[in-house]
Design a protein around this motif. Structure first.
Motif: not given
Length: 809
Positions: A653-655, A658-661, A665-668, A684-685
């Motif tokens: 989903v992250y990849r 193209d929505l920064s938000e 949200r996924i990274l957090g 590492n990602f």
């Protein structure tokens, strides 16, 4: 000349008046060339003209000086560090970010805020690209593959406000009633996401014109979303640059909270239902927490070198600064404050000022001793704790400085005290100017208290939390407030303040944890977003600290939190209701994320169901943006090295987005996984080329199980992190996020040993503050361990709660 190199400040032998600046960026080669002619005044006899330049190549033959005009040719690199003149979006964009002192990385200049001048800017760029600067285009000449764009000369301004952006952009446009052209620029395909910000900007310009009694003085306002951007936004004159998440809003995929990236003044006027001044208390609390450190600093602080500036772009400068201004506004009255501020702006337009100039204007407009009062808040660090008790129908007050460590300082403030007794109609105020005890007669307010009983005998200091101080109540007053909270007699701001002050006092070992927990139980059924968000955060912190000594206490805390908030979920549900408020939409996500974190089985199951529906259809109504983080956290809590399917799905989903938000949200959410192997993969990602440099910090929000993994990873990757982030403020986020959660004196020694040969001026203050936080945590652990009846008290709280079978035992 050597004696001038590396000096912290420029000499005042020459003063710039006008810059004629020409830049030619080469995006494919990641370089730029330029020339600048500076009209200067020589104010003292000198053999040298000294100005700033950094990371620029300057040929001696390109430097010339004729009467009043200094001309210099230069070349530089479009860097990837998000400061100076840098590249963004895989070499497709060139952007400037000059605050606090990085104009010198783009062109030779007097790069200090007091050295104001006008700027005439010309750009040579590929003809197919959009080229923006502070002012409107004066002339554009196309010559084959290149075009030369000249802009109108700017008003007088500091170098850090100069801006240039070059790239391929789309935009949406509107005009104010005065004819000011307003545009929101973004990458192609995202123009519709700029409409909300455009509408708010047009309305806000009108609001500010009325509030400050000054019209917007430029012919245009451009706002632009930059994919790679270190801060949140930069107020360049006429060309405001933003991180994408702070400007763009996608109606289908953006959460309600992302609408709030506007000023508090504007939001309160345009969207009063958002209760933004109650939400502001979160930021005020951030200021108080940092200002409780012995390693804090005053709002007004001497800067000895440009490298030190980034570190003071912190919660003191922003949150405490805003909070003491709000306190002053409350003390003087909104109308008086507004009128005096408008006079100040008119008087000092385009000139340099000091803090005292503002205080003088407010003092003249109000007749109050503003300078004397505010010097106690801006020239010393820390804040007062005001203790209050009732004795013989009188309130007794005294102030003292209390650090978060529990130690006392010798600070003294002039404190604007406000208090209510039993009713908001019965409000009093005075200035507490000494440390010694002062009294206030409340006989007239309490004359009928025997008849009306405890319901109207509560006393609340710091009404609506407009003051930047903590309050400590005696046991009798605390009990009355507990009753008032349970029965909803107090405003949301005051309910927030009582909880937050009690938590701070508990952390400083001035209030038993059992007392804090008893108070927290009074908030069951609370539905105010800002209060519940704080309650959830406090419960997390208490549980993680208590668990250092006894893991069973963490289970108790998780169970208590689940009991306190499960009723809120029953009222809000998973799905948005027709006509529900903006704040309810935000609260739903907070509640669901919290229930997932404490292991609420029904929440985990439902979150997984909705997540997998989302994987099949990204536009499903089952997983709207306000609850996506809850679902992402829920599935990551179940991920481990042998069950990683949902982890891989979330990465997909992250990849694909193209929505920064959505990416942040996924990274957090990824690092909430308790599996240490997965946590290492996430870290590492975060440092990989798939994650924008400014977003990596979102991936540092590891679970308790991941703390040691993140610390080892940080040490192993120190060279890469330092190379990537250098001396920027993002580097301080890494240190704070990795170090601060620890809670042992042994870890302090380990961290100090690692940084013994790695500390530099740009991170020194942050490192000291982070280590102080670890010491405070360690002392708090010891204090909690000494509370012999804590487990029994927690058990009693759990026993008293309505038992929900889906909560973990």
């Amino acid at each position: 000349m050597e004696q001038f190199k590396g000096q912290p400040r420029l000499t005042k032998l020459a003063i710039p008046k006008r810059y004629d600046l020409r830049l030619k960026p080469d995006l494919s080669a990641c370089k730029f060339a330029g020339s600048v002619s500076i009209d200067i005044d020589i104010v003292a006899n000198t053999q040298f003209i000294v100005l700033n330049a950094a990371e620029l190549s300057i040929e001696t033959s390109s430097v010339s000086f004729s009467p009043r005009i200094l001309a210099i040719g230069f070349e530089g690199v479009l860097n990837d560090r998000m400061k100076g003149f840098y590249r963004s979006e895989k070499k497709n964009m060139a952007v400037t970010q000059f605050e606090p002192a990085d104009a010198r990385r783009c062109f030779p200049c007097w790069d200090e805020p007091s050295c104001k001048a006008t700027f005439k800017i010309t750009l040579d760029v590929p003809s197919e690209l959009v080229a923006l600067s502070n002012m409107p285009v004066l002339e554009e000449k196309v010559n084959g593959p290149l075009k030369t764009v000249s802009y109108q000369e700017s008003p007088i301004m500091s170098t850090y406000l100069v801006a240039v952006v070059v790239g391929l952009f789309d935009y949406v446009e509107d005009h104010t009633p005065d004819g000011i052209k307003v545009r929101v620029y973004c990458q192609f395909g995202k123009a519709n996401q700029g409409k909300f910000a455009l509408n708010v900007a047009v309305r806000t310009l009108e609001l500010y014109k009325d509030y400050f009694a000054v019209p917007y003085t430029l012919p245009k306002l451009d706002m632009i979303a930059i994919p790679d951007f270190a801060g949140g936004a930069m107020e360049n004159y006429g060309l405001v640059t933003y991180r994408e998440t702070d400007l763009l809003f996608d109606e289908l995929h953006s959460a309600a909270a992302n609408k709030q990236g506007v000023s508090y003044l504007a939001i309160d006027s345009l969207f009063p239902e958002w209760k933004i001044w109650t939400q502001f208390l979160d930021e005020s609390t951030d200021g108080l927490r940092l200002d409780g450190f012995a390693e804090s600093h005053p709002i007004e602080v001497d800067i000895n070198h440009a490298a030190e500036i980034d570190e003071i772009f912190d919660a003191i400068s922003y949150m405490k600064g805003a909070s003491v201004i709000r306190m002053l506004q409350s003390y003087l009255g909104a109308e008086c404050f507004q009128r005096s501020l408008a006079s100040y702006i008119k008087k000092h337009a385009y000139s340099n000022v000091k803090t005292e100039n503002l205080w003088a204007a407010l003092e003249e407009g109000s007749g109050e001793p503003v300078n004397k009062l505010m010097n106690t808040w801006t020239k010393q660090m820390g804040y007062p704790v005001v203790s209050v008790k009732v004795k013989d129908q009188k309130l007794e007050f005294e102030q003292s400085q209390l650090f978060s460590s529990g130690s006392h300082g010798d600070g003294q403030w002039i404190v604007p005290i406000t208090f209510c007794c039993g009713s908001y109609d019965k409000k009093k105020s005075f200035l507490l100017q000494t440390k010694r005890r002062e009294t206030s007669d409340v006989k007239d307010i309490f004359s009928d208290s025997n008849q009306i009983g405890i319901a109207h005998s509560w006393i609340k200091l710091n009404v609506d939390q407009t003051g930047f101080y903590r309050v400590k109540y005696d046991e009798e007053l605390a009990a009355r407030l507990h009753y008032a909270i349970e029965n909803n007699y107090l405003t949301a701001s005051d309910r927030f303040g009582i909880l937050d002050d009690s938590f701070a006092l508990c952390m400083a070992c001035q209030l038993p944890l059992t007392s804090l927990l008893t108070l927290m139980s009074a908030y069951r059924g609370e539905l105010e977003y800002t209060i519940m968000s704080n309650l959830i955060g406090i419960t997390y912190k208490v549980g993680r600290i208590a668990a250092v000594q006894d893991l069973k206490l963490l289970g108790y805390m998780d169970y208590c939190l689940g009991c306190w908030i499960i009723d809120d979920l029953k009222k809000l549900g998973w799905d948005a209701k027709q006509g529900e408020s903006h704040l309810d939409a935000m609260l739903r996500g907070e509640i669901l994320t919290a229930l997932a974190m404490v292991g609420h089985k029904e929440t985990l199951t439902e979150a997984s169901r909705r997540f997998h529906a989302f994987l099949k259809n990204r536009n499903t109504l089952l997983l709207p943006p306000d609850i996506r983080k809850a679902a992402y956290v829920a599935v990551m809590l179940k991920v481990n090295s042998s069950n990683r399917e949902d982890f891989e799905s979330l990465l997909r989903v992250y990849r694909e987005t193209d929505l920064s938000e959505e990416k942040t949200r996924i990274l957090g959410s990824l690092a909430s996984c308790p599996d240490q192997g997965i946590v290492l993969e996430v870290l590492n990602f975060a440092l990989s080329s798939e994650v924008r440099s400014q977003d990596a910090i979102y991936g540092l929000a590891v679970s308790k199980a991941g703390r040691e993994v993140s610390w080892t990873w940080f040490k192993d990757n120190w060279d890469l992190i330092e190379k990537t982030y250098g001396s920027g403020f993002l580097m301080t986020h890494f240190i704070r996020a990795i170090v601060s959660p620890f809670a042992s004196f042994e870890k302090v020694e380990e961290v100090e040993e690692f940084f013994a040969s790695r500390t530099k001026a740009s991170i020194a203050r942050t490192l000291k503050q982070s280590l102080e936080r670890v010491r405070i945590n360690a002392s708090w652990v010891q204090s909690i361990h000494k509370e012999k009846n804590l487990a029994a008290a927690l058990g009693e709280l759990v026993h008293r709660k309505h038992k929900d079978s889906s909560l973990p035992e």
